[in-house]
Design an enzyme around this catalytic site. Structure first.
Site, PDB file in Angstrom:
ATOM      1  N   HIS A  89      -3.219  -8.850   5.616  1.00 27.91           N
ATOM      2  CA  HIS A  89      -3.881  -7.593   5.253  1.00 27.91           C
ATOM      3  C   HIS A  89      -4.130  -7.482   3.745  1.00 27.91           C
ATOM      4  O   HIS A  89      -5.251  -7.264   3.298  1.00 27.91           O
ATOM      5  CB  HIS A  89      -3.019  -6.451   5.768  1.00 27.91           C
ATOM      6  CG  HIS A  89      -3.462  -5.101   5.360  1.00 27.91           C
ATOM      7  ND1 HIS A  89      -4.650  -4.563   5.784  1.00 27.91           N
ATOM      8  CD2 HIS A  89      -2.876  -4.168   4.597  1.00 27.91           C
ATOM      9  CE1 HIS A  89      -4.771  -3.351   5.285  1.00 27.91           C
ATOM     10  NE2 HIS A  89      -3.720  -3.081   4.554  1.00 27.91           N
ATOM     11  N   HIS A  94      -0.203   4.147  13.599  1.00 27.17           N
ATOM     12  CA  HIS A  94      -1.179   3.958  12.544  1.00 27.17           C
ATOM     13  C   HIS A  94      -2.597   3.964  13.100  1.00 27.17           C
ATOM     14  O   HIS A  94      -3.336   2.994  12.983  1.00 27.17           O
ATOM     15  CB  HIS A  94      -0.892   2.632  11.813  1.00 27.17           C
ATOM     16  CG  HIS A  94      -1.460   2.570  10.431  1.00 27.17           C
ATOM     17  ND1 HIS A  94      -2.781   2.334  10.199  1.00 27.17           N
ATOM     18  CD2 HIS A  94      -0.888   2.721   9.227  1.00 27.17           C
ATOM     19  CE1 HIS A  94      -3.004   2.319   8.900  1.00 27.17           C
ATOM     20  NE2 HIS A  94      -1.871   2.561   8.282  1.00 27.17           N
ATOM     21  N   GLU A 135      -0.202  -1.712  14.545  1.00 26.11           N
ATOM     22  CA  GLU A 135      -1.129  -0.717  14.005  1.00 26.11           C
ATOM     23  C   GLU A 135      -2.368  -0.691  14.885  1.00 26.11           C
ATOM     24  O   GLU A 135      -2.636  -1.643  15.623  1.00 26.11           O
ATOM     25  CB  GLU A 135      -1.500  -1.092  12.567  1.00 26.11           C
ATOM     26  CG  GLU A 135      -2.255  -2.405  12.463  1.00 26.11           C
ATOM     27  CD  GLU A 135      -3.535  -2.279  11.651  1.00 26.11           C
ATOM     28  OE1 GLU A 135      -4.074  -1.168  11.604  1.00 26.11           O
ATOM     29  OE2 GLU A 135      -3.967  -3.291  11.073  1.00 26.11           O
ATOM     30  N   HIS A 152       0.845  -1.199   0.000  1.00 24.01           N
ATOM     31  CA  HIS A 152       0.000   0.000   0.000  1.00 24.01           C
ATOM     32  C   HIS A 152       0.877   1.244   0.000  1.00 24.01           C
ATOM     33  O   HIS A 152       1.911   1.283   0.657  1.00 24.01           O
ATOM     34  CB  HIS A 152      -0.924  -0.008   1.215  1.00 24.01           C
ATOM     35  CG  HIS A 152      -2.162  -0.819   0.998  1.00 24.01           C
ATOM     36  ND1 HIS A 152      -2.914  -1.320   2.021  1.00 24.01           N
ATOM     37  CD2 HIS A 152      -2.763  -1.232  -0.137  1.00 24.01           C
ATOM     38  CE1 HIS A 152      -3.939  -2.001   1.533  1.00 24.01           C
ATOM     39  NE2 HIS A 152      -3.858  -1.972   0.221  1.00 24.01           N
ATOM     40  N   ASP A 204       0.619   4.071   1.362  1.00 21.30           N
ATOM     41  CA  ASP A 204       0.940   4.721   2.634  1.00 21.30           C
ATOM     42  C   ASP A 204       1.979   3.932   3.430  1.00 21.30           C
ATOM     43  O   ASP A 204       2.323   4.293   4.538  1.00 21.30           O
ATOM     44  CB  ASP A 204      -0.329   4.971   3.451  1.00 21.30           C
ATOM     45  CG  ASP A 204      -1.064   3.687   3.776  1.00 21.30           C
ATOM     46  OD1 ASP A 204      -0.933   2.734   2.996  1.00 21.30           O
ATOM     47  OD2 ASP A 204      -1.775   3.632   4.795  1.00 21.30           O
ATOM     48  N   HIS A 205       2.475   2.856   2.825  1.00 19.53           N
ATOM     49  CA  HIS A 205       3.572   2.125   3.455  1.00 19.53           C
ATOM     50  C   HIS A 205       4.816   2.069   2.577  1.00 19.53           C
ATOM     51  O   HIS A 205       5.882   1.727   3.060  1.00 19.53           O
ATOM     52  CB  HIS A 205       3.118   0.711   3.828  1.00 19.53           C
ATOM     53  CG  HIS A 205       2.131   0.699   4.944  1.00 19.53           C
ATOM     54  ND1 HIS A 205       2.458   0.417   6.241  1.00 19.53           N
ATOM     55  CD2 HIS A 205       0.806   0.997   4.959  1.00 19.53           C
ATOM     56  CE1 HIS A 205       1.383   0.523   7.007  1.00 19.53           C
ATOM     57  NE2 HIS A 205       0.369   0.877   6.235  1.00 19.53           N
TER      58      HIS A 205
END
Lengths: 600, 969
Positions: free
Chosen positions: A157, A414, A203, A70, A72-73
């Site tokens: 995930h 997170h 997270e 992702h 955002d990672h």
């Protein structure tokens, strides 16, 4: 005292641009390197100048670990490695390595080609960046250098998402990345063994939520879609190109097949084919069902789902469209949203979390009038639904993972500060471990109490365990040996060997002590009395009377001489080596009390 | 003792060595000694290196050793054991000792001392472990001897302190298997060794090695299995083990906790960190529930399975397992289940469009939320959502068991079960449907639940759909809308999958008869009648229309007002369907019409009584006749048989019984007829032709007896005796006929002998039943046995003939329940005119779908036979997986039969039928008779008698039109 320092550069009490610095036992590791969806300025990337103002980052970081693909990672990765400058190893799992560049390229296109930004990373930079990546397998222990090792665990995930254990000596940190504790239609649940790390960085997106069973959620979702389609409405499902999208595709595909529905399902952008290709390849990373059935049919070969063309959006009749990106902040999903928003028959289903500032967040929070670019006002008449399909662990899941891993400290990232606060309190209350939630740029220091391994020679171990009682788990056992600290290693060896290794001669240390006893009798009689006395008292020891007039108790020697001045006083000379200190001092104390008078 | 033995063995050894030099005398030695041991010994002596010796031993181990020579071999092995320096060879020897002591018929107590002695000086841990294993084998062979057991346990206790986990492991195993179980015995020998075995094992619960911990728990469980009552004190220890790092320990600990919870359900245990106390079974339940979210799926499966059998748990705890408090942003949220229920109770259901209620409501007090509940909370919610389908299946099974014992729990778990209907794995869906069926007595489906259930009807898997039909058969629906919905969905299903026809009709039959009052208001709509206008008459052959009628007629059976709503054609259709589908359409009392149904229907008295009475009366009448001469008897028998057969056709409940007795009487009749043939009076050479009838009768009787024995379920040993007796008579008849027709005595010798042996085995098998058989053929025969054995065949035949004639007619007692195995081939239907074309030499697959009723063990017995027009027959064994078990006593065979043939000029029909294979070995008698006698007689019996195998056709043959085309070149 040894310590672990954690500094979030992003994702500290926030969601987006995950980037956490960890220094553990002198090693510096960067966990994730993401971008922030909500910003279009400098704030979208983590502030790498925190690490160093001048000079290459390579000198300050031992490795970078990316948990999943992702943005955002991993969105800031090319910027970080190529524009700021980092040449060290970057670790990620195989699927992440495969899919990550596609998403980065997509991101670059949107930013540069659509928005016309300059000073952004180029395609070549993405390629160069990916060359620095080292792919790891699940549960494979990778030695970054001699001391630092990392190990990946399944996180569930998205495809290829992993949790990482970072270990130096006996100190360890587990970084979860994003994870999911309930299995879904295409992925399994996160799993970790009882690795008991010093620190678990988890997270906490859904820190204050406990979700309903996934089956109810799925049914709700299908019902919503089905009803809208039967009404002749259009359904827009904004998704991130990968991950949730595949799950929803499988869900809809099977439902369509079961219910024999005819309305078309589209999946936007060319990403799909490439991405689905990877999903087909990495079957081992998916859930039990897909793994078992792929011999007959690969679930990712969709029958009902077709590629989307821009022109289709204006077609009459019902349809379902998956469009990227997931938070309606740009791109195709936003375009389609604008077209369809005016009709109340249509529906938009937000299947995941939306960051503040995005259109997705606005419509979810109930705004019906949106200000678009160029002062346009867009009135939203279509139904807005929120379906929590986001594959993050809920509060229960987070607690479950903590229970599985049994960490000594927990650190939350997170998530939103207010929600973290609640979870933090719960964790401390239920597990009795300390829990931290640093903000961005704030450093948390955790003191560890590492156990120090010492090598012991087998011979010594066997010899020492043979003495005395059986080994008992509950009681510590006393051992005699010599500790040698040499070249950063510790060894426990027998004294003889230590002497030999060090080239030293053995010295004997003897204590001697004189005890005066009033006894008028002859020396040998005194000796005899002492002998009898000792023999009576020390029943468990071997007391001997030697012919030369001395007494030995084990290895302790006792001699008696008459006092040179006073013949009535006898001087007892007691001599013992330091090993027998205990017995020797006991003996002198005994003799000092004098001999019993009763015996004649 | 040991030294002495050693010496003896040593002597043997020296002898051999000496004689080896002289070739001549070595032969002599082999004659005097057990050859095996000597050979082995020579081999071992020759071995120069440990590797060689090991090879010899390995070779030796492959060959069996006779009982007599075991001891000798053991001695030799032990001798070598003492001399051997290499641990691997000693290990092999130790394992060989174990193997040898397993030899049947060998009593290992003579080598026990030696084995124990070897333990003393052994240094290698592996060999020690192996030796202990050997001792375990010896111990299990000598379980009756308490002192031996005590001794072995003592030895094991001594080695418990060994530093190797393998040795400790074996010691614990040994203690578990041999430790004293009876309290009394333990006390007597207490002085010698045995402290409390449980304590010894319990001490190893926190051993440093996980394998030893597991072994300790397993040993404890073993003790429990052997009947020792475990102490409650272990419970707290076992609870600690649940948190172990190793999955096998946790898995075993879960079992142990379960065992304890069954032993002491009512004891009170304190809750740590509070002053409260709860019942042990509740506490254990909570702990096992906790393990449902364990990290290892093996443990999760184990835990989920065990939950099902904890029925004493209090309902409060039980209901917690389905509890999961939801929240969103710290506000309480209701689950979808709760929302659905509320919608339903507020009468607002069905649109499903109000989603606003999804929004979280009240704020939650942050302090009150407990994220990790101790105990049972949400265990099943977790289990049903688990990643591994094994866990989910186990959870569904457990739900089923618990729900069966608690109606309130059944009501609560319904939502979850319904959810499972949408599981992604078919097995899980199937399992949950079956579960729901099992608990359906306790529940009533709400409409929303029904909706979800019915959605599954579109499933493409036939098993799922049929299971669902079964479920609907026994479901309670609460509203008329529910019935309507079910009907609509079933009809949809029917159009989509026409093959489900039978199953859907049956389903509607039950649905109608269960809910007459709910169907009533729907009737006008369903029949599309109109108050003013005549509506067109629906097509009579439309399966959907038939389905609707089946529902209505079955409802009308208990709802007398319903027929008033019917239109004319409905009555006509009723008459038609009542005739053509009598199993689906019940008899109705229709106004203005004579009763169409059977004469018994007006009275509500149970149907069985008169017909059963009739059955018994007719049998009585037959049995009252003692001697079998006159013509009248034959007639009576014939009439009775006819009556019985007709009765069977009329009364399906009695069909099995009637057929069974009719068959028996038929046999009797045949026997009588055969005996009354004139041929017996004629001189031998003249009636070669005439004997046809008698021998055919004998043959037929034999066949019928096999049918009686193997085709009926519920036959008890009393009947089996009679059947065997009848068979014996038939064989006697055969013998007589053969004796009359063949010349020469030689073949008769063999036959007579065989017959006598059969009589003998009959006597052995049914010795307990003989007193009931006064005056029968066999009774008389046994009296004459001494004479028969000595006399010549011709005399034997004569005696047999007279006995046969004089013997009385045996009364056939009827069992409670008797069902004839039946099979009905649904597919192929045999109606098709289109031949199945295929290229000759290649194969074509023919789908066969058949229902079997009252067949025991169909996997082993049911075969498919294909008869080709050229007389060629092919027997196909279906795979065990092809049989499904939809209900008790019923099976379904769905399989594919591969056909092939050489080219034909025109299409032709082949016959497909089902056969029931039998083997007289598997006779039902064998199950009833104590093992020992049976095996004895088995040994005594000649092989030919043992394995008479045959087949009974038990379905109507179906014709299939096929056409193998010549291959094109």
């Amino acid at each position: 005292m040894p310590e672990i320092k954690v500094t979030p550069l992003g994702a500290g009490q926030d969601v987006g641009r995950s980037c956490i610095l960890v220094s553990i036992a002198g090693k510096n590791v960067m966990l994730d390197c993401g971008m922030h969806m909500g910003y279009n300025d400098d704030r979208r990337f983590p502030d790498f100048s925190y690490i160093t103002q001048n000079g290459r980052l390579t000198d300050f970081l031992d490795c970078v670990i990316i948990s999943h693909f992702h943005l955002d990672h991993c969105g800031a990765l090319p910027y970080f490695s190529e524009m700021v400058g980092y040449d060290g190893p970057i670790y990620m799992t195989h699927p992440t390595k495969a899919i990550c560049p596609i998403l980065l390229e997509d991101y670059r296109k949107i930013t540069v080609d659509k928005k016309g930004e300059t000073n952004f990373f180029t395609s070549q930079m993405i390629k160069d960046c990916m060359k620095k990546v080292v792919a790891v397998h699940l549960h494979q222990t990778v030695q970054v250098d001699e001391e630092l090792e990392i190990k990946a665990y399944y996180a569930g995930h998205v495809l290829g998402a992993a949790m990482f254990q970072i270990k130096v000596g006996c100190e360890s940190v587990v970084y979860t990345g994003d994870y999911n504790m309930t299995p879904d239609r295409h992925l399994g649940a996160a799993w970790i063994d009882k690795c008991r790390p010093d620190l678990l960085i988890s997270e906490s997106t859904y820190a204050t939520t406990i979700r309903d069973s996934k089956r109810c959620r799925e049914r709700d979702f299908l019902k919503k879609v089905h009803e809208t389609v039967e009404r002749g409405g259009k359904v827009l499902i904004p998704v991130f190109a990968l991950g949730r999208a595949q799950e929803l595709c499988i869900l809809l595909e099977t439902f369509w097949e079961r219910m024999n529905l005819k309305a078309p399902i589209y999946f936007s952008t060319g990403l799909t084919e490439k991405a689905n290709h990877y999903y087909k390849l990495f079957i081992t990373w998916t859930n039990q069902k897909i793994r078992k059935t792929f011999v007959q049919r690969n679930m990712f070969e969709f029958k009902h789902i077709k590629a989307f063309d821009r022109a289709f959006a204006d077609n009459p009749g019902p349809m379902v469209v998956f469009a990227t990106p997931g938070m309606l902040h740009a791109g195709q999903s936003l375009q389609i949203f604008r077209k369809w928003a005016g009709n109340e028959k249509n529906m938009v289903i937000m299947p995941g979390y939306c960051v503040q500032g995005t259109v997705g967040h606005k419509i979810l929070s109930g705004q019906r009038k949106l200000e678009m670019e160029g002062r346009q006002i867009l009135e939203v008449k279509m139904q807005v639904e929120y379906m929590s399909f986001s594959a993050h662990a809920d509060a229960k899941g987070i607690m479950q993972l903590i229970r599985q891993a049994e960490p000594r400290n927990v650190l939350l990232v997170h998530g939103e500060a207010k929600k973290m606060e609640f979870l933090k309190q719960k964790i401390e209350q239920e597990f009795h471990v300390s829990c931290y939630m640093p903000a961005n740029g704030e450093t948390t220091t955790i003191f560890t109490n590492p156990s120090i391994p010492v090598d012991i020679s087998l011979g010594l171990l066997k010899r020492e365990t043979a003495i005395g009682l059986l080994p008992d788990v509950k009681k510590p056992k006393l051992m005699h040996g010599t500790l040698i600290m040499k070249d950063n290693s510790f060894r426990l060896v027998s004294p003889e060997q230590a002497l030999k290794e060090l080239g030293l001669a053995e010295h004997q240390l003897r204590f001697t002590c004189r005890v005066h006893i009033q006894d008028p009798r002859k020396e040998h009689e005194t000796v005899l009395r002492v002998y009898n006395h000792l023999k009576g008292v020390l029943k468990d020891y071997s007391v001997q009377h030697l012919p030369d007039g001395s007494i030995t108790v084990e290895s302790i020697l006792i001699q008696a001489t008459a006092h040179s001045e006073d013949q009535g006083t006898k001087v007892l000379l007691v001599s013992w080596t330091y090993q027998d200190e205990e017995l020797g001092s006991y003996l002198t104390a005994l003799l000092k009390k004098g001999l019993p008078q009763s015996s004649s | 003792m040991a030294a002495h033995l050693k010496k003896r063995v040593y002597e043997e050894f020296t002898k051999v060595v000496q004689q080896q030099h002289e070739d001549l005398s070595s032969k002599k030695l082999r004659l005097t000694k057990p050859s095996k041991s000597a050979a082995l010994h020579v081999d071992l002596c020759k071995a120069t290196s440990p590797a060689d010796a090991l090879q010899y031993l390995l070779q030796f181990a492959r060959k069996p050793v006779e009982v007599e020579s075991v001891e000798g071999v053991v001695r030799i092995l032990l001798e070598h054991y003492y001399k051997e320096n290499d641990a691997s060879v000693r290990l092999k020897i130790a394992s060989l000792l174990g193997l040898l002591s397993k030899t049947a018929g060998f009593s290992p107590d003579c080598i026990m001392d030696d084995a124990i002695n070897t333990l003393q000086n052994e240094k290698s841990h592996q060999v020690l472990a192996q030796l202990l294993d050997t001792l375990l084998v010896i111990g299990t062979k000598l379980t009756e001897n308490p002192s031996v057991r005590m001794r072995l346990v003592e030895v094991a206790c001594k080695h418990l302190t060994d530093s190797s986990h393998g040795v400790r492991n074996k010691c614990l195993q040994l203690i578990g298997c041999l430790g004293p179980v009876e309290k009394g015995v333990a006390k007597e020998i207490e002085s010698q060794a045995a402290k409390d075995v449980q304590k010894i094992i319990g001490d190893h619960f926190n051993d440093q090695d996980p394998r030893v911990r597991t072994a300790a728990i397993k040993a404890m469980l073993q003790l429990h299995e052997r009947g020792l009552k475990l102490q409650q004190a272990i419970y707290s220890q076992a609870c600690k083990l649940l948190a172990d790092d190793y999955e096998q320990v946790r898995s075993a600990a879960v079992q142990l906790i379960w065992v304890l919870s069954q032993l002491y359900p009512e004891s009170i245990v304190p809750i740590p960190s509070s002053n409260e106390e709860i019942r042990l079974v509740d506490d254990a339940f909570g702990k096992i529930c906790h393990m449902v979210s364990d990290g290892s799926w093996v443990v999760r499966v184990q835990a989920a399975k065990l939950l099902g059998s904890m029925q004493q748990v209090s309902s409060h705890f039980l209901e917690q397992t389905l509890d999961k408090k939801l929240m969103s942003d710290l506000r309480r949220k209701r689950t979808a289940h709760e929302r659905a229920k509320e919608l339903y109770s507020s009468g607002e259901f069905s649109s499903g469009r109000k989603w606003g209620d999804d929004a979280p409501k009240e704020e939650i007090d942050t302090g009150a939320v407990n994220l990790i509940e101790s105990g049972a909370c949400g265990a099943f919610v977790h289990g049903l959502e688990d990643e591994m389908y094994e866990v989910r299946i186990a959870a569904v099974e457990a739900l089923c068991m618990l729900a069966q014992s608690s109606p309130s729990f059944a009501e609560k778990c319904l939502d979850f079960l319904v959810d499972m209907f949408n599981d992604e794995i078919e097995e899980v869906r199937l399992q949950s449907i079956h579960t729901m069926r099992k608990i359906s007595n306790n529940i009533t489906l709400r409409e929303d639940q029904l909706d979800t259930v019915l959605a599954v009807l579109e499933d493409s898997s036939r098993d799922i759909r049929e299971a669902l039909h079964e479920l609907l058969c026994c479901t309670n629906v609460s509203t008329k809308e529910g019935i309507h919905l079910a009907l609509v969905e079933l009809l949809k299903n029917l159009t989509k999958y026409p093959t489900d026809r039978e199953s859907i009709w049956k389903c509607l039959k039950f649905l109608g008869s269960r809910h007459p009052t709910l169907v009533l208001p729907l009737v006008p709509e369903l029949l599309s009648t109109h108050p003013f206008f005549d509506t067109p008459e629906p097509d009579m052959d439309d399966p959907a229309y038939i389905a609707v009628l089946v529902l209505i007629f079955n409802a009308a059976k208990s709802c007398p007002t319903m027929p008033a709503l019917f239109s004319d054609h409905t009555f006509r259709h009723y008459a038609y369907l009542r005739d053509s589908l009598s199993h689906l359409v019940p008899p109705l009392r229709l106004p203005g019409r004579k009763l169409v149904s059977s004469p018994v229907s007006p009275s509500i008295t149970p149907h069985e009584d008169p017909s059963q009475q009739f059955l018994h009366q007719s049998l009585e009448r037959v049995y009252n006749l003692q001697h079998l001469d006159p013509q009248g008897i034959q007639e009576l028998l014939e009439f009775t048989i006819r009556d019985l057969q007709r009765l069977g056709e009329l009364q399906s409940e009695l069909a099995g019984m009637a057929d069974f007795t009719a068959t028996y009487l038929q046999c009797q009749l045949l026997l009588i007829k055969a005996l009354q043939e004139k041929l017996w009076n004629v001189a031998a050479p003249l009636y070669l032709k005439q004997n046809a009838l008698a021998s055919a009768a004998a043959k037929q009787i034999l066949e019928e007896t096999y049918k009686m024995e193997f085709m009926y379920s519920g036959v008890e040993s009393r009947q089996v005796v009679i059947i065997h007796h009848m068979r014996l008579q038939a064989k006697a008849l055969q013998l007589i006929v053969t004796a009359r027709t063949t010349r020469g005595v030689e073949p008769l010798f063999g036959m007579c002998e065989k017959f006598l042996q059969e009589v003998d085995s009959f006597q052995r098998c049914f010795i307990s039943e003989l007193p009931h058989m006064q005056g029968s053929f066999v009774d008389k025969l046994l009296d004459l046995m001494p004479r028969l054995v000595t006399s010549k065949p011709s005399e034997v035949v004569k005696i047999l003939q007279t006995t046969l004639r004089q013997s009385t007619f045996l009364h056939l007692p009827l069992p409670e329940q008797l069902h004839r195995a039946t099979a009905n081939i649904i597919e192929p239907t045999g109606e098709s005119d289109n031949p199945l074309r295929f290229t000759s030499g290649l194969v074509v697959a023919l789908d066969v779908d058949a229902t079997l009723e009252h067949v025991q063990d169909p996997q082993g017995t049911v075969k498919v036979q294909v008869l080709y027009p050229d007389g060629q027959a092919q027997l196909i064994h279906p795979k065990p997986a092809d049989f499904r078990n939809p209900g008790p006593g019923r099976h379904r065979l769905i399989t594919q039969v591969y056909l092939s043939h050489t080219a034909w000029t025109e299409p032709c029909q082949i016959e497909v039928r089902l056969l029931l294979a039998y083997n007289s070995n598997r006779s039902k008698a064998s199950a009833k008779i104590p093992k020992s006698t049976w095996s004895e007689s088995l040994e005594a019996l000649p092989q030919s008698e043992n394995g008479i195998e045959g087949t009974i056709p038990f379905s109507k043959p179906v014709k299939v039109y096929i056409m193998p085309k010549p291959a094109r070149r």
